[in-house]
Scaffold this active site. Structure first.
Site, PDB file in Angstrom:
ATOM      1  N   ARG A 233       0.847  -1.187   0.000  1.00 22.40           N
ATOM      2  CA  ARG A 233       0.000   0.000   0.000  1.00 22.40           C
ATOM      3  C   ARG A 233       0.884   1.239   0.000  1.00 22.40           C
ATOM      4  O   ARG A 233       1.925   1.283   0.657  1.00 22.40           O
ATOM      5  CB  ARG A 233      -0.918   0.026   1.229  1.00 22.40           C
ATOM      6  CG  ARG A 233      -2.165  -0.822   1.097  1.00 22.40           C
ATOM      7  CD  ARG A 233      -3.137  -0.241   0.074  1.00 22.40           C
ATOM      8  NE  ARG A 233      -4.398  -0.967   0.019  1.00 22.40           N
ATOM      9  CZ  ARG A 233      -4.661  -1.962  -0.821  1.00 22.40           C
ATOM     10  NH1 ARG A 233      -3.726  -2.368  -1.665  1.00 22.40           N
ATOM     11  NH2 ARG A 233      -5.844  -2.555  -0.826  1.00 22.40           N
ATOM     12  N   GLU A 262      -3.328   7.846  -4.880  1.00 14.32           N
ATOM     13  CA  GLU A 262      -3.601   7.333  -6.228  1.00 14.32           C
ATOM     14  C   GLU A 262      -4.868   7.955  -6.815  1.00 14.32           C
ATOM     15  O   GLU A 262      -5.818   8.202  -6.081  1.00 14.32           O
ATOM     16  CB  GLU A 262      -3.756   5.806  -6.166  1.00 14.32           C
ATOM     17  CG  GLU A 262      -2.474   5.111  -5.743  1.00 14.32           C
ATOM     18  CD  GLU A 262      -2.619   3.598  -5.682  1.00 14.32           C
ATOM     19  OE1 GLU A 262      -3.703   3.080  -6.037  1.00 14.32           O
ATOM     20  OE2 GLU A 262      -1.657   2.928  -5.278  1.00 14.32           O
ATOM     21  N   HIS A 280      -0.583   0.667 -10.308  1.00 14.19           N
ATOM     22  CA  HIS A 280      -1.287  -0.253  -9.408  1.00 14.19           C
ATOM     23  C   HIS A 280      -1.871  -1.424 -10.193  1.00 14.19           C
ATOM     24  O   HIS A 280      -3.075  -1.670 -10.187  1.00 14.19           O
ATOM     25  CB  HIS A 280      -2.381   0.485  -8.636  1.00 14.19           C
ATOM     26  CG  HIS A 280      -2.788  -0.239  -7.374  1.00 14.19           C
ATOM     27  ND1 HIS A 280      -3.306   0.406  -6.279  1.00 14.19           N
ATOM     28  CD2 HIS A 280      -2.754  -1.564  -7.036  1.00 14.19           C
ATOM     29  CE1 HIS A 280      -3.580  -0.466  -5.334  1.00 14.19           C
ATOM     30  NE2 HIS A 280      -3.249  -1.683  -5.762  1.00 14.19           N
TER      31      HIS A 280
END
Length: 318
Positions: A233, A262, A280
């Site tokens: 993360r 993000e 991601h």
């Protein structure tokens, strides 16, 4: 027999949406022009939530007084207010295991890309530099002789470790506790792990306990040959400290698939020559995402058929 009402706040993959619609009355909140109106109309009937990419918080929970289960998409679940769900006696599930191998593959690929600057080398070709008789500069870093420190030796961390051994890397790890049956050297602190390795693989989940765990002290301990890889993360790494460490040469480079805000990646990170970034995509193959989405649907189905979830988050067992 009346079908239980399920709320879908965000879009799910079609394979899971179709499965849920066969068995439940599904309310697609993501398609509503007025979300508050829909919640007011159906909130009291909703017994399950099929969660895609997006948060589930106290404010949404308050609209659903008869909720029984929130089925989350992803192995990480820091986007779900688990304490609020626990207090309301609502089951929370996630999707572990089905994405382990995909994320581990991505992690190893990202590590090699970052150390050997493969993304930059590809761009060198695309920009015409090679055709202009300018070979890409020889990389200062190599995978040879490296020691990999894994922060978060869970299911995915172990899959990464297995692959890393095949590449000849020594593996060490740090976590909350030393694990029985694990032969890799254990370090009681993250700083201690960083001191013992030159490649730090972050696989730890998000949340308050890991927020900015990889800080300036840890990066300094990693050293000037150090490379940080993050497939866990974004919140686990102090991005400002990472940028500073890369700019002043405290560490060598980084490979990042996740970020603090993000999809916004700091321009300062993008400007650094020894940083490899991905959007991601750790688990983002169609096969793996389908399996994750189906586990969301199957958790809900199993709950209403048997009264048990397939993959509850760990807090549900406490």
């Amino acid at each position: 027999m009346t079908k239980p009402d399920i709320l879908m706040p965000y879009r799910l993959l079609p394979i899971a949406e179709d499965e849920l619609q066969k068995r439940f009355t599904v309310h697609k909140l993501h398609e509503a022009e007025d979300r508050e109106k829909v919640l007011a109309e159906v909130g009291s009937k909703v017994r399950g939530v099929a969660l895609g990419f997006g948060p589930f918080n106290q404010a949404l929970l308050e609209h659903l007084p008869n909720l029984e289960i929130v089925a989350g998409f992803g192995v990480g679940y820091d986007h779900i207010d688990v304490p609020a769900c626990l207090a309301a006696q609502v089951m929370v599930t996630h999707t572990p295991d089905v994405l382990n191998e995909e994320v581990a593959d991505t992690a190893i690929g990202l590590m090699i890309m970052a150390i050997r600057e493969l993304g930059q080398a590809e761009q060198w070709v695309r920009d015409g530099h090679w055709a202009a008789k300018k070979p890409y500069p020889i990389t200062a870093a190599t995978l040879r002789g490296r020691t990999l420190g894994i922060f978060g030796l869970g299911r995915i961390g172990k899959a990464i470790a297995k692959r890393a051994e095949a590449f000849g890397l020594d593996v060490h790890y740090h976590g909350r506790t030393k694990q029985d049956g694990v032969t890799y050297p254990y370090h009681a602190t993250l700083t201690g792990l960083a001191e013992a390795c030159d490649t730090l693989m972050v696989v730890a989940p998000g949340g308050p306990s890991t927020h900015h765990a990889v800080n300036a002290e840890v990066l300094n301990a990693l050293g000037s040959d150090g490379v940080v890889i993050n497939v866990g993360r974004g919140s686990v790494i102090d991005e400002a400290a990472l940028i500073t460490a890369l700019e002043d040469g405290t560490i060598y480079g980084a490979g990042l698939d996740v970020f603090e805000d993000e999809p916004n990646v700091p321009e300062a990170l993008l400007a650094l020559p020894k940083v490899t970034v991905l959007p991601h995509v750790g688990s983002a193959s169609q096969a793996t995402r389908n399996a994750m989405a189906m586990l969301v649907a199957n958790n809900i189905r199993n709950w209403f058929e048997t009264g048990a979830a397939i993959t509850p988050v760990p807090e549900m067992g406490k």
